[in-house]
Design a protein around this motif. Structure first.
Motif, PDB file in Angstrom:
ATOM      1  N   PHE A 120      23.814  -8.971 -60.660  1.00  0.00           N
ATOM      2  CA  PHE A 120      23.884  -9.453 -62.075  1.00  0.00           C
ATOM      3  C   PHE A 120      23.615  -8.409 -62.982  1.00  0.00           C
ATOM      4  O   PHE A 120      24.614  -8.254 -64.007  1.00  0.00           O
ATOM      5  CB  PHE A 120      23.252 -10.872 -62.266  1.00  0.00           C
ATOM      6  N   THR A 121      22.572  -7.851 -62.772  1.00  0.00           N
ATOM      7  CA  THR A 121      22.356  -6.830 -64.112  1.00  0.00           C
ATOM      8  C   THR A 121      23.393  -5.659 -63.956  1.00  0.00           C
ATOM      9  O   THR A 121      23.877  -5.220 -65.056  1.00  0.00           O
ATOM     10  CB  THR A 121      21.009  -5.981 -63.686  1.00  0.00           C
ATOM     11  N   ARG A 176      16.348  -0.300 -69.722  1.00  0.00           N
ATOM     12  CA  ARG A 176      15.154  -0.036 -68.856  1.00  0.00           C
ATOM     13  C   ARG A 176      14.365  -1.228 -68.746  1.00  0.00           C
ATOM     14  O   ARG A 176      13.510  -1.335 -68.153  1.00  0.00           O
ATOM     15  CB  ARG A 176      14.305   1.289 -69.415  1.00  0.00           C
ATOM     16  N   GLU A 177      14.822  -2.408 -69.124  1.00  0.00           N
ATOM     17  CA  GLU A 177      14.096  -3.413 -69.267  1.00  0.00           C
ATOM     18  C   GLU A 177      14.890  -4.743 -68.490  1.00  0.00           C
ATOM     19  O   GLU A 177      14.125  -5.591 -68.020  1.00  0.00           O
ATOM     20  CB  GLU A 177      13.847  -4.105 -70.494  1.00  0.00           C
ATOM     21  N   ARG A 178      15.937  -4.272 -68.250  1.00  0.00           N
ATOM     22  CA  ARG A 178      17.085  -5.503 -67.794  1.00  0.00           C
ATOM     23  C   ARG A 178      16.893  -5.828 -66.335  1.00  0.00           C
ATOM     24  O   ARG A 178      17.161  -6.921 -66.021  1.00  0.00           O
ATOM     25  CB  ARG A 178      18.393  -4.897 -68.058  1.00  0.00           C
ATOM     26  N   GLY A 179      16.351  -4.854 -65.588  1.00  0.00           N
ATOM     27  CA  GLY A 179      16.446  -5.298 -64.119  1.00  0.00           C
ATOM     28  C   GLY A 179      15.095  -6.508 -64.067  1.00  0.00           C
ATOM     29  O   GLY A 179      15.220  -7.362 -63.414  1.00  0.00           O
ATOM     30  N   LEU A 180      14.078  -6.296 -64.733  1.00  0.00           N
ATOM     31  CA  LEU A 180      12.969  -7.141 -64.575  1.00  0.00           C
ATOM     32  C   LEU A 180      13.349  -8.317 -65.277  1.00  0.00           C
ATOM     33  O   LEU A 180      13.193  -9.638 -64.915  1.00  0.00           O
ATOM     34  CB  LEU A 180      11.891  -6.550 -65.329  1.00  0.00           C
ATOM     35  N   ALA A 181      14.157  -8.096 -66.426  1.00  0.00           N
ATOM     36  CA  ALA A 181      14.702  -9.412 -67.397  1.00  0.00           C
ATOM     37  C   ALA A 181      15.530 -10.193 -66.493  1.00  0.00           C
ATOM     38  O   ALA A 181      15.361 -11.474 -66.556  1.00  0.00           O
ATOM     39  CB  ALA A 181      14.848  -8.965 -68.779  1.00  0.00           C
ATOM     40  N   MET A 182      16.299  -9.336 -65.869  1.00  0.00           N
ATOM     41  CA  MET A 182      17.518 -10.332 -65.079  1.00  0.00           C
ATOM     42  C   MET A 182      16.768 -10.958 -63.920  1.00  0.00           C
ATOM     43  O   MET A 182      17.256 -11.996 -63.457  1.00  0.00           O
ATOM     44  CB  MET A 182      18.728  -9.326 -64.703  1.00  0.00           C
ATOM     45  N   ASP A 192      14.454  -1.045 -62.275  1.00  0.00           N
ATOM     46  CA  ASP A 192      13.858  -0.165 -63.496  1.00  0.00           C
ATOM     47  C   ASP A 192      13.372   1.039 -63.420  1.00  0.00           C
ATOM     48  O   ASP A 192      13.589   1.962 -64.199  1.00  0.00           O
ATOM     49  CB  ASP A 192      13.233  -1.312 -64.551  1.00  0.00           C
ATOM     50  N   ARG A 193      12.299   0.912 -62.608  1.00  0.00           N
ATOM     51  CA  ARG A 193      11.491   2.275 -62.206  1.00  0.00           C
ATOM     52  C   ARG A 193      12.740   3.366 -61.836  1.00  0.00           C
ATOM     53  O   ARG A 193      12.198   4.460 -61.783  1.00  0.00           O
ATOM     54  CB  ARG A 193      10.463   1.874 -61.296  1.00  0.00           C
ATOM     55  N   THR A 194      13.298   2.934 -60.832  1.00  0.00           N
ATOM     56  CA  THR A 194      14.276   3.916 -59.980  1.00  0.00           C
ATOM     57  C   THR A 194      15.321   4.204 -60.736  1.00  0.00           C
ATOM     58  O   THR A 194      16.088   5.190 -60.428  1.00  0.00           O
ATOM     59  CB  THR A 194      14.544   3.652 -58.608  1.00  0.00           C
ATOM     60  N   GLY A 195      15.859   3.618 -61.726  1.00  0.00           N
ATOM     61  CA  GLY A 195      17.158   3.532 -62.423  1.00  0.00           C
ATOM     62  C   GLY A 195      18.159   3.368 -61.649  1.00  0.00           C
ATOM     63  O   GLY A 195      19.250   3.846 -61.983  1.00  0.00           O
TER      64      GLY A 195
END
Length: 381
Positions: free
Chosen positions: A298-299, A114-120, A247-250
């Protein structure tokens, strides 16, 4: 982020040296060839660097690749002639390819789903930030001074990687890998294909934005560089926004598809108004949208491949993108030289439309079911 920015400044920022190359007597096509040389170098080593990261860990690979790229660029200060310059940029690109798969693999290991979208997205901001730095610095430098700056940046980043980067876990041993590969289904291939198609509008705008403002609208190169640097910073924020959105929408693919369709619309406006004042805001918006969805792909690739395959899968992802990135500047330079900027930008419209059709939006849950991802999923930090 710093490691990626150091590599991306020379890998994707060379279009801002095109005026300097032309001042030395090179044609636009020859300057476009030099701008594409680092991405050509990437093609030969991306998968190998990814396999090295899967086997030996990210920190070592990042430091070696960046250090080698910096040394090559510093050695290139004395290079002269088209062939020598192209060889220097090619070799530096091959060495700097280490940052791409390794840094993406770090994100997969250190962050929960749930954090990877923002982290990537944060990691992917390194590309527009690196290009923004190139836009601010390179137009005011001569070629040799530019080599010195780019080489020193890579060496400093390599030292900081050694000091601060830590691998999230011991690399997976080859005999511990789960059977089979994540490439048994078409999902990863479709993500690779969509991402590669989206490179065409991204590199068309990034490569020719400066010369378009100078040639078609009479801008001073330094002033145009400052404007485009601001656009790159906005593009970096766009990557963060779409990463947070995913991340919010999955979902990774559905936001990516919507941004691709928006890119096609803005390119149509840019092509239609290339000779008018409408071209300036359209150019900036096209640059922002074109770079925004890169982190989502990439994510999705890293999640679907899983930790044991992430380095190689991201290497393949980057290879596909950079094959297109290498071909785009010289091909578009030839088209623009023959037909003008409007038709050149119009030619790029089809690519995001096809990409939107290719994206596997119906397999969003596949990463959670993939054996490699399930066997090697990282825990919380």
């Amino acid at each position: 982020m710093l490691a990626m920015a150091a590599a991306c400044t020379f890998q994707y920022g060379l279009p801002y040296l095109i005026p300097a190359f032309r001042a030395e007597g090179l044609t636009l096509a020859q300057a476009g060839l030099l701008a594409a040389a680092p991405t050509a170098g990437l093609l030969f080593t991306l998968i190998a660097w990814g396999a090295a990261a899967d086997r030996w860990g990210e920190r070592r690979v990042l430091a070696i690749g960046l250090g080698a790229a910096g040394a090559i660029l510093l050695a290139g200060i004395t290079a002269g002639g088209l062939r020598a310059l192209a060889a220097c940029f090619f070799l530096a690109g091959a060495a700097g390819a280490a940052t791409h798969a390794s840094s993406g693999r770090l994100i997969l290991g250190w962050f929960a789903a749930r954090e990877r979208g923002l982290a990537m997205g944060l990691r992917q901001t390194a590309q527009p930030l690196g290009v923004a730095l190139a836009a601010l610095v390179l137009p005011s430098l001569g070629r040799r001074e530019a080599f010195a700056f780019l080489g020193a940046f890579c060496l400093v980043a390599a030292v900081l990687v050694i000091a601060f980067v830590r691998d999230p876990a011991a690399p997976v041993a080859p005999d511990a890998l789960p059977p089979g590969t994540p490439y048994r289904t078409p999902v990863l291939w479709r993500i690779h294909a969509a991402s590669a198609l989206l490179i065409v509008p991204q590199f068309t705008v990034a490569t020719f934005a400066l010369v378009f403002l100078v040639d078609a609208h009479g801008w001073d190169p330094a002033a145009a560089g400052r404007l485009l640097a601001a656009g790159q910073i906005i593009g970096a924020l766009g990557r963060l926004a779409v990463g947070w959105w995913s991340d919010r929408t999955g979902s990774r693919m559905r936001p990516m598809r919507q941004v691709a369709l928006g890119t096609a619309v803005v390119l149509a406006v840019l092509a239609a108004g290339a000779g008018t004042g409408l071209a300036i805001p359209a150019l900036l918006l096209a640059g922002v949208l074109a770079v925004s969805p890169n982190g989502l792909a990439f994510t999705a690739v890293a999640e679907y491949a899983g930790r044991s395959w992430a380095g190689r899968a991201l290497g393949i992802q980057n290879t596909a993108q950079n094959i297109v990135a290498t071909a785009t500047p010289p091909a578009m330079a030839a088209l623009i030289a023959t037909t003008g900027y409007g038709p050149g930008f119009a030619a790029a419209i089809a690519f995001p439309l096809v990409a939107a059709a290719v994206m596997p939006t119906r397999t969003e849950s596949a990463p959670e079911r993939a054996p490699s991802a399930r066997a090697n999923s990282p825990g919380r930090r």
